[in-house]
Design an enzyme around this catalytic site. Structure first.
Site, PDB file in Angstrom:
ATOM      1  N   ASP A 144      63.059  45.127  21.679  1.00 53.87           N
ATOM      2  CA  ASP A 144      63.226  43.712  21.366  1.00 53.87           C
ATOM      3  C   ASP A 144      61.944  42.895  21.208  1.00 53.87           C
ATOM      4  OD1 ASP A 144      64.982  41.442  20.892  1.00 53.87           O
ATOM      5  OD2 ASP A 144      64.279  40.708  22.810  1.00 53.87           O
ATOM      6  N   CYS A 202      79.764  47.807   3.907  1.00 61.25           N
ATOM      7  CA  CYS A 202      80.369  46.462   3.962  1.00 61.25           C
ATOM      8  C   CYS A 202      81.327  46.253   2.783  1.00 61.25           C
ATOM      9  CB  CYS A 202      79.292  45.372   3.925  1.00 61.25           C
ATOM     10  SG  CYS A 202      78.501  45.115   5.517  1.00 61.25           S
ATOM     11  N   CYS A 208      82.297  38.106   8.194  1.00 61.90           N
ATOM     12  CA  CYS A 208      81.284  37.519   9.090  1.00 61.90           C
ATOM     13  C   CYS A 208      80.757  36.204   8.523  1.00 61.90           C
ATOM     14  CB  CYS A 208      80.143  38.514   9.326  1.00 61.90           C
ATOM     15  SG  CYS A 208      79.461  39.212   7.814  1.00 61.90           S
ATOM     16  N   CYS A 258      80.241  36.708  14.565  1.00 61.01           N
ATOM     17  CA  CYS A 258      80.117  37.495  13.327  1.00 61.01           C
ATOM     18  C   CYS A 258      80.217  38.996  13.596  1.00 61.01           C
ATOM     19  CB  CYS A 258      78.839  37.143  12.576  1.00 61.01           C
ATOM     20  SG  CYS A 258      77.336  37.400  13.509  1.00 61.01           S
TER      21      CYS A 258
HETATM   22  C1  B12 Z   1      64.481  37.040  16.318  1.00 65.17           C
HETATM   23  C2  B12 Z   1      65.709  37.786  16.744  1.00 65.17           C
HETATM   24  C3  B12 Z   1      66.913  37.084  16.730  1.00 65.17           C
HETATM   25  C4  B12 Z   1      67.057  35.707  16.080  1.00 65.17           C
HETATM   26  C5  B12 Z   1      67.155  35.903  14.542  1.00 65.17           C
HETATM   27  C6  B12 Z   1      68.159  36.992  14.145  1.00 65.17           C
HETATM   28  C7  B12 Z   1      68.132  37.417  12.699  1.00 65.17           C
HETATM   29  N1  B12 Z   1      69.242  37.907  12.202  1.00 65.17           N
HETATM   30  O1  B12 Z   1      67.112  37.286  12.065  1.00 65.17           O
HETATM   31  C8  B12 Z   1      68.338  35.182  16.775  1.00 65.17           C
HETATM   32  C9  B12 Z   1      67.951  34.413  18.031  1.00 65.17           C
HETATM   33  C10 B12 Z   1      69.230  34.289  15.920  1.00 65.17           C
HETATM   34  C11 B12 Z   1      69.006  36.494  17.190  1.00 65.17           C
HETATM   35  C12 B12 Z   1      70.362  36.614  17.427  1.00 65.17           C
HETATM   36  C13 B12 Z   1      70.974  37.804  17.817  1.00 65.17           C
HETATM   37  N2  B12 Z   1      70.348  38.954  18.154  1.00 65.17           N
HETATM   38 CO1  B12 Z   1      68.448  39.273  17.900  1.00 65.17          CO
HETATM   39  N3  B12 Z   1      66.665  39.778  17.631  1.00 65.17           N
HETATM   40  C14 B12 Z   1      65.650  39.144  17.140  1.00 65.17           C
HETATM   41  C15 B12 Z   1      64.416  40.068  17.101  1.00 65.17           C
HETATM   42  C16 B12 Z   1      63.532  39.750  18.310  1.00 65.17           C
HETATM   43  C17 B12 Z   1      63.608  39.990  15.805  1.00 65.17           C
HETATM   44  C18 B12 Z   1      64.490  40.054  14.548  1.00 65.17           C
HETATM   45  C19 B12 Z   1      63.776  39.556  13.337  1.00 65.17           C
HETATM   46  O2  B12 Z   1      62.628  39.863  13.115  1.00 65.17           O
HETATM   47  N4  B12 Z   1      64.479  38.751  12.528  1.00 65.17           N
HETATM   48  C20 B12 Z   1      64.008  38.328  11.236  1.00 65.17           C
HETATM   49  C21 B12 Z   1      64.909  38.988  10.174  1.00 65.17           C
HETATM   50  C22 B12 Z   1      64.436  38.591   8.783  1.00 65.17           C
HETATM   51  O3  B12 Z   1      64.724  40.365  10.391  1.00 65.17           O
HETATM   52  P1  B12 Z   1      65.886  41.366  10.888  1.00 65.17           P
HETATM   53  O4  B12 Z   1      66.976  40.631  11.571  1.00 65.17           O
HETATM   54  O5  B12 Z   1      65.267  42.498  11.598  1.00 65.17           O
HETATM   55  O6  B12 Z   1      66.433  41.791   9.471  1.00 65.17           O
HETATM   56  C23 B12 Z   1      65.754  42.703   8.643  1.00 65.17           C
HETATM   57  C24 B12 Z   1      66.800  43.677   8.105  1.00 65.17           C
HETATM   58  O7  B12 Z   1      68.064  43.025   8.090  1.00 65.17           O
HETATM   59  C25 B12 Z   1      66.300  43.913   6.755  1.00 65.17           C
HETATM   60  N5  B12 Z   1      67.229  44.257   5.702  1.00 65.17           N
HETATM   61  C26 B12 Z   1      68.016  43.473   4.966  1.00 65.17           C
HETATM   62  N6  B12 Z   1      68.644  44.190   4.056  1.00 65.17           N
HETATM   63  C27 B12 Z   1      68.226  45.471   4.203  1.00 65.17           C
HETATM   64  C28 B12 Z   1      68.582  46.625   3.551  1.00 65.17           C
HETATM   65  C29 B12 Z   1      67.978  47.834   3.966  1.00 65.17           C
HETATM   66  C30 B12 Z   1      68.345  49.091   3.248  1.00 65.17           C
HETATM   67  C31 B12 Z   1      67.044  47.868   5.036  1.00 65.17           C
HETATM   68  C32 B12 Z   1      66.431  49.130   5.512  1.00 65.17           C
HETATM   69  C33 B12 Z   1      66.735  46.679   5.705  1.00 65.17           C
HETATM   70  C34 B12 Z   1      67.323  45.506   5.266  1.00 65.17           C
HETATM   71  O8  B12 Z   1      65.586  42.770   6.311  1.00 65.17           O
HETATM   72  C35 B12 Z   1      65.236  41.974   7.377  1.00 65.17           C
HETATM   73  C36 B12 Z   1      63.733  41.746   7.313  1.00 65.17           C
HETATM   74  O9  B12 Z   1      63.007  42.913   7.478  1.00 65.17           O
HETATM   75  C37 B12 Z   1      65.107  41.482  17.224  1.00 65.17           C
HETATM   76  C38 B12 Z   1      64.288  42.567  17.920  1.00 65.17           C
HETATM   77  C39 B12 Z   1      63.233  43.154  17.005  1.00 65.17           C
HETATM   78  N7  B12 Z   1      62.040  43.355  17.536  1.00 65.17           N
HETATM   79  O10 B12 Z   1      63.497  43.441  15.836  1.00 65.17           O
HETATM   80  C40 B12 Z   1      66.425  41.156  17.986  1.00 65.17           C
HETATM   81  C41 B12 Z   1      67.673  41.951  17.602  1.00 65.17           C
HETATM   82  C42 B12 Z   1      67.732  42.004  16.105  1.00 65.17           C
HETATM   83  N8  B12 Z   1      68.756  41.102  18.105  1.00 65.17           N
HETATM   84  C43 B12 Z   1      69.773  41.758  18.577  1.00 65.17           C
HETATM   85  C44 B12 Z   1      70.965  41.150  19.045  1.00 65.17           C
HETATM   86  C45 B12 Z   1      71.889  42.020  19.868  1.00 65.17           C
HETATM   87  C46 B12 Z   1      71.250  39.808  18.757  1.00 65.17           C
HETATM   88  C47 B12 Z   1      72.589  39.054  18.966  1.00 65.17           C
HETATM   89  C48 B12 Z   1      73.837  39.903  18.772  1.00 65.17           C
HETATM   90  C49 B12 Z   1      72.583  38.403  20.387  1.00 65.17           C
HETATM   91  C50 B12 Z   1      73.766  37.471  20.649  1.00 65.17           C
HETATM   92  N9  B12 Z   1      74.954  37.990  20.883  1.00 65.17           N
HETATM   93  O11 B12 Z   1      73.624  36.267  20.671  1.00 65.17           O
HETATM   94  C51 B12 Z   1      72.472  37.930  17.905  1.00 65.17           C
HETATM   95  C52 B12 Z   1      73.032  38.391  16.545  1.00 65.17           C
HETATM   96  C53 B12 Z   1      72.918  37.344  15.474  1.00 65.17           C
HETATM   97  C54 B12 Z   1      72.802  37.979  14.095  1.00 65.17           C
HETATM   98  N10 B12 Z   1      73.854  37.934  13.300  1.00 65.17           N
HETATM   99  O12 B12 Z   1      71.718  38.500  13.801  1.00 65.17           O
HETATM  100  C55 B12 Z   1      69.569  43.270  18.463  1.00 65.17           C
HETATM  101  C56 B12 Z   1      70.369  43.789  17.246  1.00 65.17           C
HETATM  102  C57 B12 Z   1      71.064  45.129  17.407  1.00 65.17           C
HETATM  103  C58 B12 Z   1      71.834  45.475  16.151  1.00 65.17           C
HETATM  104  N11 B12 Z   1      72.886  46.269  16.322  1.00 65.17           N
HETATM  105  O13 B12 Z   1      71.522  45.083  15.050  1.00 65.17           O
HETATM  106  C59 B12 Z   1      67.979  43.339  18.297  1.00 65.17           C
HETATM  107  C60 B12 Z   1      67.491  44.529  17.478  1.00 65.17           C
HETATM  108  C61 B12 Z   1      67.417  43.385  19.738  1.00 65.17           C
HETATM  109  C62 B12 Z   1      67.553  44.767  20.383  1.00 65.17           C
HETATM  110  N12 B12 Z   1      66.450  45.430  20.676  1.00 65.17           N
HETATM  111  O14 B12 Z   1      68.634  45.258  20.632  1.00 65.17           O
HETATM  112  N13 B12 Z   1      68.098  37.515  17.240  1.00 65.17           N
HETATM  113  S1  SF4 Z   2      82.299  41.598   8.735  1.00 60.95           S
HETATM  114 FE1  SF4 Z   2      80.319  41.404   7.723  1.00 60.95          FE
HETATM  115  S2  SF4 Z   2      79.070  43.052   8.563  1.00 60.95           S
HETATM  116 FE2  SF4 Z   2      81.215  43.571   9.021  1.00 60.95          FE
HETATM  117  S3  SF4 Z   2      81.895  44.846   7.270  1.00 60.95           S
HETATM  118 FE3  SF4 Z   2      82.442  42.714   6.796  1.00 60.95          FE
HETATM  119  S4  SF4 Z   2      80.684  41.999   5.592  1.00 60.95           S
HETATM  120 FE4  SF4 Z   2      79.991  43.851   6.657  1.00 60.95          FE
HETATM  121  S1  SF4 Z   3      75.708  34.857  15.844  1.00 65.11           S
HETATM  122 FE1  SF4 Z   3      77.266  33.230  15.602  1.00 65.11          FE
HETATM  123  S2  SF4 Z   3      76.156  31.477  14.745  1.00 65.11           S
HETATM  124 FE2  SF4 Z   3      74.826  33.295  14.515  1.00 65.11          FE
HETATM  125  S3  SF4 Z   3      75.281  34.056  12.455  1.00 65.11           S
HETATM  126 FE3  SF4 Z   3      76.676  35.130  13.840  1.00 65.11          FE
HETATM  127  S4  SF4 Z   3      78.547  33.849  13.875  1.00 65.11           S
HETATM  128 FE4  SF4 Z   3      76.923  32.615  13.001  1.00 65.11          FE
END
Ligand code: B12
Ligand code: SF4
Ligand code: SF4
Length: 364
Positions: A144, A202, A208, A258
């Site tokens: 994380d 998906c 979601c 979601c």
């Molecule tokens: C900042 C952060 C958040 C932020 C922003 C989340 C977001 N979606 O960006 C907030 C606070 C909102 C958040 C919320 C949650 N988080 Co969070 N978060 C992080 C953290 C620290 C960094 C993520 C990040 O850099 N976000 C910026 C976006 C742009 O990056 P990203 O989410 O990684 O998405 C990348 C991929 O989706 C990719 N992508 C898109 N399309 C494609 C297609 C392909 C083929 C590939 C390869 C990639 C790809 O592009 C993005 C950019 O690189 C990570 C831990 C880590 N070090 O990665 C945990 C992490 C993502 N979180 C986690 C969790 C559990 C949650 C929550 C469920 C917690 C909760 N119940 O409240 C929610 C889920 C919300 C959601 N729908 O994402 C888990 C996810 C596990 C999983 N199964 O995915 C992580 C990995 C922590 C962990 N070590 O377990 N989080």
């Molecule tokens: S709810 Fe969202 S993440 Fe899950 S299968 Fe449907 S589109 Fe994909």
């Molecule tokens: S975690 Fe809740 S508020 Fe964040 S994207 Fe998912 S449904 Fe929306």
């Protein structure tokens, strides 16, 4: 035996056996390279979707060049990653007799001890054993908070696809799991990682995106964190904008909406037999919110020590309690809300909550 004298299939299966033995049934291997989605990450930051999470900007250089992370920390050059998942439904380290965790207003991952501690401890045990197996290699565990683009890495390691809700989803396990990884100097050829991420499942589903109460999923796989309830109730140190407060609904800490609507989580949730969709008990909820609203910073720190809730701090927990009390018409909380009307930072929100409660008379 050194990694050089052991055949690759042996090394991969010996590592797998250690992981299984330490409780990690799902894992994968990845070569450490520039993440596939780094351009998406940069675009996301440029749009300001990270809000107050400035550390995500600081992490960019190390996320872009993952091999340099281990190098910057202990001189070892990382070439591969061992990526693991850990299901959190049911929670692997639950806390017994803690009423506030039974309410269904707290995200599932947070209904137990802080995963940063227990996952790191399990991975430290894995590393001890790997170090005996491969004494010339370097290993380091992260989860994380480190500058690792974990979802991209997990997709690269074949653990699932990135859903439209941005979570990593596995066909077998859904998405309700943590991610963690061990960076290592091991030659990726010895681990035989998949060449490309697996297919997306998906399809035409948009559940979601449609279910998000604050419209934070602004496009498939793009989340504006500034609108996300998880961000607003955990990461943010501000008061939520007025137009998003009602959308927060009953979410006191984090949000699973979601993920709970995702068809790929239906089976894991049903199998775990959780109280995910059970009705809230109003009296318990009132008691818990009153406790949060009237307690001192020190008492809250003590009550939530070692759990993810401590991350929000006393300000964040009181802020969240004000929003939930107002959204659920919990007029019993009015005395505690009154006591916060003159609070330097919470006063405006307390006033909003009071006005909302007085506008909507108690319904149950
Ligand atoms: C900042 C952060 C958040 C932020 C922003 C989340 C977001 N979606 O960006 C907030 C606070 C909102 C958040 C919320 C949650 N988080 Co969070 N978060 C992080 C953290 C620290 C960094 C993520 C990040 O850099 N976000 C910026 C976006 C742009 O990056 P990203 O989410 O990684 O998405 C990348 C991929 O989706 C990719 N992508 C898109 N399309 C494609 C297609 C392909 C083929 C590939 C390869 C990639 C790809 O592009 C993005 C950019 O690189 C990570 C831990 C880590 N070090 O990665 C945990 C992490 C993502 N979180 C986690 C969790 C559990 C949650 C929550 C469920 C917690 C909760 N119940 O409240 C929610 C889920 C919300 C959601 N729908 O994402 C888990 C996810 C596990 C999983 N199964 O995915 C992580 C990995 C922590 C962990 N070590 O377990 N989080
Ligand atoms: S709810 Fe969202 S993440 Fe899950 S299968 Fe449907 S589109 Fe994909
Ligand atoms: S975690 Fe809740 S508020 Fe964040 S994207 Fe998912 S449904 Fe929306």
């Amino acid at each position: 035996l050194s990694s050089k004298s052991k055949p690759s299939a042996d090394i991969a299966s010996s590592i797998g056996a250690i992981l299984q033995d330490e409780g990690f049934s799902e894992f994968g291997f990845a070569e450490l390279k520039q993440p596939f989605s780094i351009a998406l990450y940069e675009e996301w930051l440029e749009k300001g979707f990270h809000g107050e999470m400035d550390y995500l900007v600081r992490h960019l250089p190390l996320k872009k060049d993952p091999q340099s992370l281990l190098n910057s920390q202990n001189g070892g050059k990382a070439r591969s990653a061992i990526v693991v998942t850990k299901n959190y439904v049911p929670h692997p380290e639950p806390i017994e007799n803690w009423p506030i965790l039974e309410l269904g207003t707290i995200a599932a991952y947070a209904r137990g001890k802080d995963y940063h501690h227990f996952l790191k401890a399990s991975l430290a045990r894995v590393i001890e054993r790997l170090q005996v197996l491969l004494p010339n290699e370097v290993f380091c565990a992260y989860t994380d908070s480190a500058p690792v683009l974990e979802r991209d890495l997990a997709a690269r390691a074949g653990l699932g696809w990135i859903g439209k809700n941005t979570c990593v989803i596995s066909r077998q396990k859904g998405s309700l799991f943590f991610l963690a990884e061990i960076y290592t100097s091991l030659d990726p050829a010895l681990l035989q990682p998949p060449e490309k991420p697996g297919p997306d499942h998906c399809g035409t589903c948009t559940r979601c995106i449609d279910a998000c109460p604050t419209k934070a999923l602004v496009a498939p796989r793009v989340l504006d964190a500034r609108r996300c309830i998880s961000y607003l109730t955990i990461e943010s140190r501000e008061i939520p904008p007025e137009e998003l407060r009602e959308g927060i609904g009953s979410c006191f800490f984090g949000c699973d909406i979601c993920q709970n609507v995702c068809p790929w989580n239906k089976k894991p949730i049903a199998t775990a037999n959780t109280n995910e969709n059970s009705n809230l008990n109003r009296d318990d909820l009132v008691n818990d919110l009153q406790f949060v609203l009237r307690s001192s910073g020190r008492s809250l720190e003590k009550a939530f020590l070692g759990t993810p809730l401590s991350r929000a701090g006393s300000f964040g927990l009181k802020r969240n309690a004000l929003v939930v009390a107002a959204n659920l018409n919990l007029t019993e909380c009015l005395p505690e809300i009154d006591a916060l009307l003159d609070h330097e930072r919470l006063g405006e929100l307390a006033k909003w909550a009071k006005e909302k409660l007085l506008r909507h008379p108690k319904t149950t």
